[in-house]
Design an enzyme around this catalytic site. Structure first.
Site, PDB file in Angstrom:
ATOM      1  N   ASP A  97      -6.797   6.633  10.147  1.00 46.11           N
ATOM      2  CA  ASP A  97      -5.214   6.314  10.746  1.00 46.11           C
ATOM      3  C   ASP A  97      -5.123   6.640  12.256  1.00 46.11           C
ATOM      4  O   ASP A  97      -5.669   7.606  12.546  1.00 46.11           O
ATOM      5  CB  ASP A  97      -4.298   7.080   9.758  1.00 46.11           C
ATOM      6  CG  ASP A  97      -4.161   6.638   8.627  1.00 46.11           C
ATOM      7  OD1 ASP A  97      -4.259   5.310   8.378  1.00 46.11           O
ATOM      8  OD2 ASP A  97      -4.137   7.340   7.731  1.00 46.11           O
ATOM      9  N   GLU A 119       0.858  -1.263   0.109  1.00 52.26           N
ATOM     10  CA  GLU A 119      -0.075   0.068  -0.103  1.00 52.26           C
ATOM     11  C   GLU A 119       0.890   1.291  -0.032  1.00 52.26           C
ATOM     12  O   GLU A 119       1.732   1.365   1.036  1.00 52.26           O
ATOM     13  CB  GLU A 119      -0.914   0.150   1.274  1.00 52.26           C
ATOM     14  CG  GLU A 119      -2.005  -0.754   1.496  1.00 52.26           C
ATOM     15  CD  GLU A 119      -2.520  -0.623   2.803  1.00 52.26           C
ATOM     16  OE1 GLU A 119      -3.592   0.194   2.680  1.00 52.26           O
ATOM     17  OE2 GLU A 119      -2.067  -1.390   3.765  1.00 52.26           O
TER      18      GLU A 119
END
Length: 270
Positions: free
Chosen positions: A71, A60
């Site tokens: 996140d 990724e």
């Protein structure tokens, strides 16, 4: 239409078939993660070289964003730092193209829908295709709102990776599973990236719910940190995803420790 990607050699390969073929050589695959521009583009390249040396299975490549809602603190801080240093979309796609030209592992764009919205769906998909990406992960794009983008992706043989989370109902999982391509990103627990995930019967039960909703491979992320974690996942999911721990080790212990961890993760596949 069969969904394919162009490898370093130029040969086209179906992503799901690639995953299943790799699983003939290992018991679980490893997908790693980095944030473009953090700590620097030069250090990103060294990370990618180490990934190539270990032979990771997928990567990724995250485009920094100011509000990375999925996140945790480690990645949020890294996103902000990369943006403050001025990393641009042009630099991001340059890094992706350079990497896909150099390394054989498939690359996925990880980011947020703002990027696709700003560029426009056609330009976004074209940029990914030209950069050599196999697809993208956009955690903040609800599956029912992506039809136009998904259709453009199919035309360009890009995989829009869907996410399943512990808060999804079985009906919601079925809706997501119907649109799944390549693999499904299984979010191991509630919350954001970074915190430790307990690999326990509750997690296995959640994975089984995901398995009932789709036929494509499953990739488990959020909180994995070691080769031992990957060994525990063998026979449960097809892919383990490691990101925050790699970045923490790079920041706190440096390149040698990062390479050691990467080798440990690589060993966890067997």
């Amino acid at each position: 239409m069969e969904r394919v990607f162009a490898s370093k050699s130029g040969k086209t390969v179906n992503l799901e078939s690639y995953i299943r073929e790799r699983l003939k050589e290992r018991k679980v695959l490893l997908m790693t993660h980095l944030i473009a521009g953090y700590p620097s583009l030069e250090e990103n390249w060294r990370m990618l070289e180490i990934m190539g040396e270990v032979g990771v299975d997928l990567v990724e490549l995250q485009m920094p964003f100011s509000e990375p809602v999925a996140d945790g603190p480690t990645f949020a801080r890294a996103n902000q730092s990369a943006l403050e240093k001025g990393v641009s979309l042009e630099q991001y796609f340059d890094l992706m193209q350079r990497s896909t030209n150099q390394f054989t592992f498939p690359h996925l764009m990880m980011g947020y829908y703002n990027t696709a919205f700003r560029l426009g769906h056609v330009a976004y998909c074209d940029a990914l295709s030209q950069g050599g990406s196999v697809g993208y992960i956009l955690p903040d794009l609800p599956v029912e709102e992506g039809d136009e983008l998904f259709e453009l992706s199919r035309e360009r043989e890009l995989h829009p990776i869907q996410l399943m989370t512990p808060t999804n109902t079985d009906q919601r999982m079925a809706e997501i599973g119907q649109r799944a391509a390549g693999f499904v990103y299984v979010v191991a627990r509630r919350g954001v990236t970074g915190s430790r995930t307990e690999i326990d019967p509750g997690l296995f039960a959640f994975v089984e719910r995901c398995r009932q909703a789709t036929d494509v491979p499953l990739a488990l992320g959020f909180g994995l940190s070691s080769g031992a974690d990957l060994k525990h996942l063998q026979g449960t999911v097809e892919i383990g995803i490691v990101g925050s721990q790699l970045l923490r080790v790079w920041e706190e212990e440096g390149e040698t420790a990062y390479a050691d961890l990467m080798r440990d993760l690589g060993d966890g596949r067997h």
